[in-house]
Design a protein around this motif. Structure first.
Motif, PDB file in Angstrom:
ATOM      1  N   TYR A  55       1.484   4.907  51.857  1.00 57.15           N
ATOM      2  CA  TYR A  55       0.598   4.767  53.017  1.00 57.15           C
ATOM      3  C   TYR A  55      -0.454   5.856  52.880  1.00 57.15           C
ATOM      4  CZ  TYR A  55       4.346   2.043  55.180  1.00 57.15           C
ATOM      5  OH  TYR A  55       5.307   1.104  55.451  1.00 57.15           O
ATOM      6  N   HIS A  56      -1.717   5.494  52.814  1.00 59.13           N
ATOM      7  CA  HIS A  56      -2.742   6.538  52.772  1.00 59.13           C
ATOM      8  C   HIS A  56      -3.365   6.684  54.153  1.00 59.13           C
ATOM      9  CE1 HIS A  56      -5.378   9.342  50.695  1.00 59.13           C
ATOM     10  NE2 HIS A  56      -6.219   9.033  51.677  1.00 59.13           N
ATOM     11  N   LEU A  68     -12.488   2.115  50.992  1.00 60.10           N
ATOM     12  CA  LEU A  68     -11.487   1.226  51.594  1.00 60.10           C
ATOM     13  C   LEU A  68     -11.071   0.155  50.593  1.00 60.10           C
ATOM     14  CD1 LEU A  68     -13.104   0.752  55.142  1.00 60.10           C
ATOM     15  CD2 LEU A  68     -11.172   2.214  54.531  1.00 60.10           C
ATOM     16  N   CYS A  71      -8.673   1.379  48.017  1.00 57.96           N
ATOM     17  CA  CYS A  71      -7.288   1.423  48.524  1.00 57.96           C
ATOM     18  C   CYS A  71      -6.677   0.036  48.474  1.00 57.96           C
ATOM     19  CB  CYS A  71      -7.256   1.946  49.963  1.00 57.96           C
ATOM     20  SG  CYS A  71      -7.626   3.684  50.077  1.00 57.96           S
ATOM     21  N   ARG A  72      -7.420  -0.936  49.017  1.00 60.75           N
ATOM     22  CA  ARG A  72      -6.878  -2.308  49.081  1.00 60.75           C
ATOM     23  C   ARG A  72      -6.603  -2.837  47.682  1.00 60.75           C
ATOM     24  NH1 ARG A  72     -10.767  -2.895  53.730  1.00 60.75           N
ATOM     25  NH2 ARG A  72     -12.392  -3.412  52.244  1.00 60.75           N
ATOM     26  N   THR A  78      -3.092   0.412  53.997  1.00 62.11           N
ATOM     27  CA  THR A  78      -4.260   0.952  54.701  1.00 62.11           C
ATOM     28  C   THR A  78      -4.124   0.905  56.228  1.00 62.11           C
ATOM     29  OG1 THR A  78      -5.311  -1.221  54.593  1.00 62.11           O
ATOM     30  CG2 THR A  78      -5.843   0.314  52.824  1.00 62.11           C
ATOM     31  N   LEU A  81      -5.698   3.911  57.883  1.00 66.51           N
ATOM     32  CA  LEU A  81      -7.039   4.386  57.494  1.00 66.51           C
ATOM     33  C   LEU A  81      -8.046   4.039  58.590  1.00 66.51           C
ATOM     34  CD1 LEU A  81      -7.463   3.419  53.751  1.00 66.51           C
ATOM     35  CD2 LEU A  81      -7.750   5.680  54.720  1.00 66.51           C
TER      36      LEU A  81
END
Ligand code: RIB
Length: 291
Positions: A55-56, A68, A71-72, A78, A81
């Motif tokens: 989990y960021h 973003l 990350c995805r 996310t 986020l």
């Protein structure tokens, strides 16, 4: 066990230069590229590419869509986020003809954390979950206190080291991933040879991983010390090598594998990262480590 990384996300502007710009000098660069980076994001990507669900937690600005998306597309969770007003964090990175770098940071949204946001996130995590932190966001001290109260295992990469780290109660850290300068500051050592003995004396229950660049790494836990040489490759850009090592090392610890094996794998991953340009983009997937 859930793995949570509360950390920075940066847009890295990488300038290829002959040498680092000197005081008063105006220097032409031969190339400009932009990459996703930030110690937090790089370490989450390394964890994820090493096979760990992470989990960021972080903040990007109005220009942060590429962060973003990074990350995805890397399978990072996310949920927590957020996108906020203003600019994302960014880094101006010079890479010279010898593949050395220098980094100028602008924190942007990385320093817009509030206690309310941290409280809201941490209520979903409990005893036994793992929290990874670096030093590119604000409120690290508050996060450490709250996470410790909740019984999370706290991993700290105190990078880039500055006076803000003095506010952290280091006795609450379970795993330190440090370079020589950071370790000397935390241990209060004047001589590099004293760093590990002093860390053991001050934080007897903590695991310490000392990263030494091209000289490899040393693991210390209580009376056990294990050394790993760096793997020699043609260096193109060292950015994110430490972050890659951190992500792969933690992945191995989470999987409870033998430390010798974890150190070797982390060294391999870091070697691949330095042989490629850019930060996040240079981090290898686990299946690349066998080639
Ligand atoms: O560790 C490398 C990172 O440091 C870069 O991606 C840059 O953003 C800086 O935060």
């Amino acid at each position: 066990m859930k793995v949570l990384n509360i950390g920075s996300l940066n847009i890295d502007y990488v300038y290829t230069v002959d040498h680092m710009v000197r005081e008063g000098e105006t220097l032409a660069s031969s190339q400009l590229e932009s990459f996703c980076g930030g110690k937090g994001l790089n370490q989450s990507i390394a964890l994820s590419r090493a096979g760990v669900k992470v989990y960021h937690v972080g903040l990007v600005g109005e220009d942060g869509e590429m962060l973003l998306e990074a990350c995805r597309s890397n399978g990072i969770d996310t949920t927590y986020l957020k996108q906020v007003e203003g600019k994302s964090g960014h880094a101006i990175i010079q890479v010279d003809k010898d593949a050395q770098n220098s980094i100028l940071l602008y924190a942007g949204s990385n320093r817009k954390f509030t206690k309310e946001y941290i409280d809201e996130v941490l209520k979903d995590f409990q005893k036994g979950d793992m929290l990874l932190l670096q030093n590119e966001i604000n409120l690290v001290d508050y996060i450490v206190e709250l996470a410790y109260q909740k019984g999370l295992t706290i991993v700290l990469n105190p990078s880039p080291y500055n006076e803000y780290m003095e506010q952290i109660d280091m006795s609450k850290i379970s795993i330190f991933l440090v370079n020589e300068v950071e370790a000397a500051q935390i241990a209060g050592a004047d001589n590099p040879n004293d760093v590990l003995p002093l860390m053991k004396e001050k934080y007897p229950d903590a695991m310490v991983i000392l990263t030494l660049g091209d000289k490899g790494s040393i693991y210390q836990y209580k009376d056990e010390i294990i050394k790993q040489d760096a793997i020699k490759v043609k260096v193109v850009d060292t950015t994110a090598a430490g972050d890659t090592f951190t992500g792969y090392f933690l992945a191995g610890i989470i999987e409870n594998r033998p430390v010798e094996e974890i150190l070797k794998e982390s060294a391999k991953a870091a070697a691949i990262a330095v042989s490629r340009k850019g930060a996040a983009v240079s981090i290898p997937y686990k299946n690349e480590l066998n080639n």
